[in-house]
Design a protein around this motif. Structure first.
Motif, PDB file in Angstrom:
ATOM      1  N   ILE A 148       0.841  -1.210   0.000  1.00 29.10           N
ATOM      2  CA  ILE A 148       0.000   0.000   0.000  1.00 29.10           C
ATOM      3  C   ILE A 148       0.870   1.251   0.000  1.00 29.10           C
ATOM      4  N   GLU A 149       1.885   1.230   0.865  1.00 28.57           N
ATOM      5  CA  GLU A 149       2.789   2.392   0.939  1.00 28.57           C
ATOM      6  C   GLU A 149       3.465   2.622  -0.414  1.00 28.57           C
ATOM      7  N   SER A 150       3.885   1.519  -1.023  1.00 32.41           N
ATOM      8  CA  SER A 150       4.575   1.608  -2.305  1.00 32.41           C
ATOM      9  C   SER A 150       3.634   2.142  -3.390  1.00 32.41           C
ATOM     10  N   GLU A 151       2.429   1.623  -3.460  1.00 33.62           N
ATOM     11  CA  GLU A 151       1.503   2.092  -4.511  1.00 33.62           C
ATOM     12  C   GLU A 151       1.123   3.558  -4.297  1.00 33.62           C
ATOM     13  N   ALA A 152       0.921   3.935  -3.035  1.00 32.03           N
ATOM     14  CA  ALA A 152       0.550   5.332  -2.760  1.00 32.03           C
ATOM     15  C   ALA A 152       1.684   6.261  -3.194  1.00 32.03           C
ATOM     16  N   THR A 153       2.911   5.833  -2.969  1.00 32.54           N
ATOM     17  CA  THR A 153       4.068   6.651  -3.360  1.00 32.54           C
ATOM     18  C   THR A 153       4.185   6.718  -4.881  1.00 32.54           C
ATOM     19  N   THR A 154       3.951   5.598  -5.537  1.00 33.24           N
ATOM     20  CA  THR A 154       4.027   5.582  -6.999  1.00 33.24           C
ATOM     21  C   THR A 154       2.956   6.501  -7.606  1.00 33.24           C
ATOM     22  N   LEU A 155       1.746   6.424  -7.083  1.00 36.07           N
ATOM     23  CA  LEU A 155       0.678   7.272  -7.635  1.00 36.07           C
ATOM     24  C   LEU A 155       1.015   8.758  -7.471  1.00 36.07           C
ATOM     25  N   ALA A 156       1.493   9.105  -6.277  1.00 39.96           N
ATOM     26  CA  ALA A 156       1.838  10.512  -6.044  1.00 39.96           C
ATOM     27  C   ALA A 156       2.983  10.940  -6.964  1.00 39.96           C
TER      28      ALA A 156
END
Ligand SMILES: Cc1cc2nc3c(=O)[nH]c(=O)nc-3n(C[C@H](O)[C@H](O)[C@H](O)COP(=O)(O)OP(=O)(O)OC[C@H]3O[C@@H](n4cnc5c(N)ncnc54)[C@H](O)[C@@H]3O)c2cc1C
Length: 571
Positions: A367-375
């Protein structure tokens, strides 16, 4: 193999083919089992969050090239380049054997391989000369994918990307050098910039007495009388010192100013830029970071005298984007290695990934990784549109980048440590790749505005440039009504920004970044990821602890973890 010299590629091939049943003269005492297969020969770009973002932000046309680069980044060969470049760090040669100054840095051949790929794929300056909408997003995707092979060489690649908007403050210099900064040829070596097939750039601001407060710089710039200046003084950190051109801050008669300083002068002589030492760094070991002294080094003014910070900040603002992208790369690499391990390793009769608590940890990391990628990709899209004259996107980027850079970089070391632990003892051992990720993780937070400075910069944008707050909240409002927890977080944030206090800058930057990540996930993310993010990071009644792996019951961990689990391609 007798008599055959092993090249890096041979070693890499062995890494994939060696395994159970490999020939050995040693009598076997046991069978090796319950160890995962080597994670090599996979497509780093098979990353659903990144691919969706690539298309959404206007660079779907680049997908084939990114997939090709992804397969190379996930190959044993590229992994071997990354390992070798870090295990054989650059070496400074200050003098030749007769005592003449050399000021050269020698790199392992693997470094040059990494650089060649990065430049050939246009991960440096080409977007500035590419009229296609999405060019900066395509470059961001390449940077994100290829950074998996090695983070260190991304430093000169990033600085060569970032120099262009600042250099344009000196149109004549930009006209001369921009085309060479944007070629796809990696042309290593100290020669006059005008004679090379491709150039690399660096940036020199930090001095011994101050890096955040560059107004304290003491390097002096004296007008030479012919339009150039002579610089005398030092820099405490100058990364990638074998670059061709550097933007340097120095005190001119009119105040702190920005200069373009070439390593080699047009007549072929070396400029007065001398390398004192290379830093012995925690991580980022493939990349050289030098201490430098200038002895009447020739340089040319970029922007007006006295406006040095305003000029060079345009470069810093671009490298900040790469701090966010590079952090997203590191997180994705960490969770990918962890999910791969857990998919193969058994403990207590079940695969680790099927143990509910391990699934919780992996899902939280994902989740942390995907949220960072989206941002990161939303910011890359804003960069692309701002570069084409979109003021609203420029205002959004101004605030969102400072806040996001602060927050995601703060999350990186803990994320890397937790991903490492998923491999148990193997994760603590160098050849797993995890220690390298872990050592790299704190760096992006120090670069380009250390934590406090980034948070204070977000506060400065909020208070002094109200249009940035308007653009930021307009972005959040597009997700309004989609998730109760997000709506509440936006309402809380609105209240808090109305009375910003300096000592609360970190809290505020964190809240802004989390709300932005939540808004992006709610609009575009996988529903299970968006829900788990909202309940854990946004809800004030969340059952979320402070460590990873504390998502509430009911989280669809299997769906989330499967998005981070790599598939090894058939050979
Ligand atoms: C591997 C590596 C490579 C680098 N490469 C380069 C390079 O190529 N070019 C270059 O110019 N620099 C480079 N740097 C230097 C880097 O940019 C600086 O280290 C950074 O900007 C911080 O400056 P400083 O080290 O002087 O710390 P300081 O400015 O002394 O800051 C120390 C601490 O104080 C905090 N702080 C500062 N001001 C405030 C404030 N007003 N309120 C609250 N807290 C504050 C900072 O956040 C930081 O935590 C590199 C650094 C590293 C580690």
């Amino acid at each position: 193999m007798a008599g055959k010299i092993r090249t890096p590629v041979d070693v890499a091939d062995l890494a994939v083919t060696d395994g159970p049943g490999a020939e050995s003269d040693m009598p076997s005492t046991h069978e090796v089992f319950n160890q995962p297969p080597v994670l090599a020969g996979y497509d780093v770009a098979a990353d659903p969050a990144m691919l969706d973002a690539l298309r959404r932000e206007g660079a779907g046309w680049a997908e084939d090239g990114i997939r090709e680069l992804g397969r190379l980044a996930g190959s044993a060969r590229a992994q071997e380049w990354g390992r070798q470049a870090n295990e054989h760090p650059p070496v400074l040669r200050t003098h030749d054997r007769f005592g003449h100054r050399l000021d050269e840095v020698e790199y392992h051949p693997a470094w040059h391989e990494l650089m060649t790929v990065a430049v050939r794929h246009g991960l440096h300056a080409p977007p500035w000369r590419d009229p296609r909408p999405g060019a900066h997003v395509a470059r961001a995707a390449g940077f994100y994918v290829w950074g998996t092979a090695d983070a260190g060489h991304c430093c000169p690649i990033s600085m060569t990307y970032a120099i262009v908007p600042a250099l344009r403050h000196a149109p004549e210099l930009a006209g001369r050098f921009e085309p060479l900064l944007a070629t796809r040829e990696y042309d290593f070596g100290l020669r006059p910039p005008g004679t090379k097939r491709g150039l690399l750039a660096g940036m020199s601001m930090t001095e011994k007495q101050g890096g955040s407060d560059v107004r304290a710089n003491t390097t002096r710039a004296a007008p030479a009388g012919d339009g150039s200046y002579l610089l005398t003084g030092h820099k405490w950190f100058t990364s990638a010192p074998m670059g061709d051109l550097f933007l340097v801050l120095a005190q001119a008669p009119g105040g702190l100013s920005c200069f373009l300083l070439p390593r080699v002068l047009p007549d072929g002589s070396r400029n007065g830029m001398h390398l004192q030492r290379l830093k012995d760094k925690l991580g980022n070991r493939s990349n050289a970071s030098a201490e430098v002294e200038y002895h009447e080094a020739a340089a040319w003014l970029v922007g007006d005298e006295g406006r040095g910070v305003r000029t060079i900040i345009e470069m810093v603002n671009m490298t900040r984007l790469d701090c966010v992208l590079g952090t997203a790369t590191g997180m994705r690499a960490g969770v990918t290695l962890a999910a791969h391990h857990a998919a193969h390793r058994m403990a207590f009769g079940r695969k680790l990934v099927d143990q509910p608590l391990m699934a919780n940890v992996l899902a939280d990391l994902a989740i942390e990784s995907e949220a960072t990628t989206l941002a990161a990709f939303r910011l890359a899209g804003a960069t692309d549109r701002a570069a084409r004259g979109d003021d609203q996107e420029a205002a959004f980027r101004r605030l969102a980048l400072a806040a996001t850079k602060y927050w995601v970089c703060k999350r990186a070391p803990v994320h890397a440590a937790e991903a490492l632990e998923c491999l148990g003892g193997n994760g603590y051992v160098e050849e797993s790749g995890m220690p390298r990720l872990y050592r790299e993780a704190p760096l992006a937070s120090i670069w380009e505005g250390s934590g406090n400075v980034a948070a204070l910069d977000a506060l400065r944008a909020l208070t002094r440039q109200p249009e940035t707050a308007e653009a930021f909240f307009a972005e959040l409002d597009q997700a309004a009504g989609a998730d109760r927890r997000l709506d509440q977080a936006i309402a809380r944030l609105r209240k808090e920004v109305s009375d910003p206090a300096e000592e609360r800058a970190r809290w505020l930057a964190e809240a802004m970044a989390l709300t932005l990540q939540g808004a992006l996930l709610v609009r575009y993310g996988h529903p299970a990821v968006a829900d788990a993010f909202a309940v854990s990071r946004l809800g004030d009644d969340a059952g979320w602890g402070r460590a990873y792996g504390t998502l509430p019951s009911g989280t669809d961990a299997a769906a989330i973890v499967s998005r981070a689990t790599p598939e090894i391609l058939p050979r």
